[in-house]
Structure formats: C-alpha cells, structure tokens
Enzyme design. Structure first.
Site, PDB file in Angstrom:
ATOM      1  N   TYR A  65      13.297  31.898   2.133  1.00 46.69           N
ATOM      2  CA  TYR A  65      12.118  32.575   2.670  1.00 46.69           C
ATOM      3  C   TYR A  65      12.240  32.791   4.182  1.00 46.69           C
ATOM      4  O   TYR A  65      12.729  31.941   4.914  1.00 46.69           O
ATOM      5  CB  TYR A  65      10.858  31.744   2.420  1.00 46.69           C
ATOM      6  CG  TYR A  65      10.432  31.662   0.978  1.00 46.69           C
ATOM      7  CD1 TYR A  65      10.224  32.809   0.218  1.00 46.69           C
ATOM      8  CD2 TYR A  65      10.201  30.429   0.380  1.00 46.69           C
ATOM      9  CE1 TYR A  65       9.812  32.726  -1.102  1.00 46.69           C
ATOM     10  CE2 TYR A  65       9.779  30.327  -0.934  1.00 46.69           C
ATOM     11  CZ  TYR A  65       9.594  31.493  -1.666  1.00 46.69           C
ATOM     12  OH  TYR A  65       9.182  31.391  -2.971  1.00 46.69           O
ATOM     13  N   LYS A  68       0.845  -1.195   0.000  1.00 50.88           N
ATOM     14  CA  LYS A  68       0.000   0.000   0.000  1.00 50.88           C
ATOM     15  C   LYS A  68       0.883   1.247   0.000  1.00 50.88           C
ATOM     16  O   LYS A  68       2.099   1.166   0.200  1.00 50.88           O
ATOM     17  CB  LYS A  68      -0.935  -0.002   1.221  1.00 50.88           C
ATOM     18  CG  LYS A  68      -0.214   0.043   2.554  1.00 50.88           C
ATOM     19  CD  LYS A  68      -1.197  -0.012   3.716  1.00 50.88           C
ATOM     20  CE  LYS A  68      -0.453   0.056   5.047  1.00 50.88           C
ATOM     21  NZ  LYS A  68      -1.365   0.086   6.199  1.00 50.88           N
TER      22      LYS A  68
END
Length: 383
Positions: free
Chosen positions: A276, A42
C-alpha cells in the site's frame, strides 16, 4: 471421524518453560527465601499467555498472581492455580461483591470503595491492599485523605487490611534514582502514620522488576515481579545501573518466540512497488516472501520498511507497509526459501536473534508494548 485437534492459526507464540524458571531462580537468589513474590501476569502475562505462565509457575511457591482487573482474575481463577490473586487495577462498585466472594485481593485507593465494601451482603471479608501516593500521581491515596481511610478501617467489620503498596515513577528511565529514593522515604512516612494509628499491615510491597533487581531496601516482605519474569529488562538504564553495581551479564533469559510461515514467494522485477502507498520500490530484481499476519496480530505498522524477520537464520527486511493481515519481506539473498518455511518474527533462529528491545527501537516504543500487544487470540504453547 478424526478428532485430532490442529492449530488453525497462521502465527503462534512459543514460551520457554526453562527460561521462565531461570528468571524466577534469578530473583529468588536476589531477594532471599523469606520475601514473597507477586508474579505480575496482567495483559495476558505481558503477551505470554495467562494460563501458560500460571501453569509454569504452579510449582514454584509463588504467593500471588497480580492482574489488572476482575475480568483477568476470573480468567486465571478458572485454572484453579495455587497462588492468591491480587487485582492491582480498579474494581467498579457493581463488581465488588463478586470480587470479595471469589476471595480476590483488592487494591484500594478511594474511600468510597471502602464504604461500598461495608455495604456488601457477603459472608466473606474483603481483603484489601492500600495503594499509597508517593509521587507517581496515578493510583494512590494522598496524605490528606489518610485520616478518612484510617477512620473507616478502624471501624470496619467487613474488611481485612492485608497490604500497602506504592509504585515508583522514575526508577526505570534513569540511572539517577534520587526521585525513587524520595518516593521510598514518603512511603515509609505514610506507613508509619497508618501503623501509629493502630492498624497493622502484614504485607508491604513497593518493588517492581527494576526495584527488585537494583535495591534490596525496596523489597520489604513482597516484590511485584513483572517484565523481568519474562526475561526482559525494564529499560537499558536499569540494565546499566545493574551492571555498574557489579551485576552479572546475561542475568535474564527472554522466554517468548513469535513464529509464522511463508505463505507465498514472488519474483518482483526491478522498479516495482511493494504494498500500500507505494512506499518501497525495488532497486533490483527481487524475491519477496509474503507472511500471513500483520498489525491485527500485533506486528506494529511502524515497523514498515524498518523491521526484519529471520528465515533460515538469515535476516529478511520488511518491504512496503505492513498490512492488517500480511507482511512482505525481501528474501532475494536467502537461498532456497520455500512456501511454509518457518519464520521468526521475535526471538532466536539458528545464530541470530530479534529482541523485543530491537523491535521497540524500530517502532519508537518500549519492549513492554511489543510483547503485550501481541494478539491474545494467537495460540501460545509451552516448550
């Protein structure tokens, strides 16, 4: 016209066939030849790639591939692989017909799912595995609901009861496994109740990777081999428990390496801000390499100013905030770094290594999340 296909991705994943096969050999030796394996693939095979892992496992006599959803089952079904597909998550009512027609095994824990399966206009019988609630309180059939399930299953003509499973709540995060033992005891009691009512359960499975490695009594006749298939320990506590019990070191071998290339090199003066928010300021003249990937690709933003990558086998510290599509790293003390030099974000380069566990500690999470969140659009290749 040149039809040669080239990769256009700025970062990519390499998966070691030999390391995956080593981890399968390890668990085969541990559980013996008579116990089935459901390889848990999965979440894009925990970030390693659905088809890449299924291809590696194709000749390994794996009985089941376990997925979360019908969508994942269809992705793997396209490959035509030999193992049967077991859906361990929820399948909505309007998807049940497709699932049954495709021959997928379903995990069931709602009586209404049984009733919906009985209504289907399909020539095939539904193959189901009951999920029994033993103390995780996630998916699972509570004991008070058992009589309803038993009554429905004893009168069904459209359902084959193939298996019964449970999942341990606290087998990975502790070296005290008393709660896991209580769950196993509960599982045995519920199994007995079902079988005493006259229902046969051909496949019994409780063991995750941790249980598979630590406790043979959880193996029954099938295990669900997940995180450790990829060479990762479920937790440091699992590793410690294994070693305290006399287990060998270097048992599992990580299979995934995540790479990119240097996109730019900048000479940045002392006292300059990077990225940033101005969260990092150089304390000396510095050489900064820009890498063309970021949190969109799955490189966690929490690694800002904490993580490092490998360039020429040396550690380059992340400087400033990780951006959506860019990372800046300090290569001041790494000689001769050039544009398009290979960079390892996760895995080994020369004599050094960055592990999923290290990245998880920086990001305050677990190794499962580090690998599973790598963007599924990035190319995976078997090496």
């Amino acid at each position: 016209m040149n039809n040669t296909k080239i990769s256009t991705s700025l970062s990519w994943i390499e998966v070691s066939r030999e390391n995956i096969l080593n981890n399968i050999r390890v668990i085969r030796k541990k559980i013996g030849p008579d116990i089935k394996i459901a390889a848990v693939v999965k979440a894009n095979a925990y970030g390693h790639g659905y088809h890449e892992i299924a291809q590696i496992l194709e000749d390994e006599q794996i009985e089941f591939l376990a997925v979360h959803s019908l969508e994942e089952a269809f992705i793997l079904n396209e490959g035509g692989y030999s193992p049967e597909l077991l859906i361990v998550g929820y399948v909505p009512y309007d998807q049940l017909n497709e699932a049954v027609e495709s021959g997928f095994h379903l995990t069931v824990y709602n009586t209404d799912t049984i009733r919906q399966l009985e209504k289907l206009k399909t020539s095939k019988k539904a193959k189901i595995h009951l999920k029994l609630e033993t103390g995780t309180n996630r998916q699972g059939i509570d004991e008070k609901e058992l009589p309803s399930f038993i009554g429905l299953l004893k009168n069904t003509k459209k359902i084959d009861l193939i298996g019964a499973s449970t999942h341990f709540a606290n087998i990975e995060d502790t070296t005290d496994h008393s709660y896991a033992q209580s769950q196993l005891d509960r599982y045995k009691e519920i199994l007995a109740e079902i079988e005493n009512a006259g229902l046969e359960i051909p496949i019994k499975h409780t063991a995750s990777s941790a249980a598979s490695l630590l406790f043979s009594k959880t193996h029954y006749n099938m295990i669900r081999f997940g995180i450790s298939l990829y060479g990762l320990w479920p937790s440091k506590e699992t590793y410690l428990s294994y070693r305290l019990a006399g287990g060998e070191n270097n048992l599992l071998t990580p299979a995934l390496t995540w790479k990119t290339k240097v996109a730019q090199i900048k000479n940045v003066p002392k006292g300059s801000f990077i990225g940033y928010g101005c969260t990092y300021r150089t304390t000396a003249d510095s050489k900064i390499a820009v890498l063309p990937l970021g949190y969109y690709d799955g490189y966690d933003r929490k690694l800002s100013n904490l993580g490092y990558v490998l360039i020429k086998g040396e550690r380059a510290q992340v400087r400033g905030r990780i951006c959506m599509d860019n990372i800046m790293v300090d290569v001041t003390n790494i000689p001769n770094v050039k544009i398009e030099d290979e960079v390892v974000l996760l895995g080994r380069q020369d004599g050094d290594v960055i592990t999923a566990e290290q990245m998880a500690s920086w990001a305050q999470t677990i190794n499962y999340e580090i690998v599973a969140r790598i963007n599924p659009l990035l190319p995976r290749k078997i090496i």
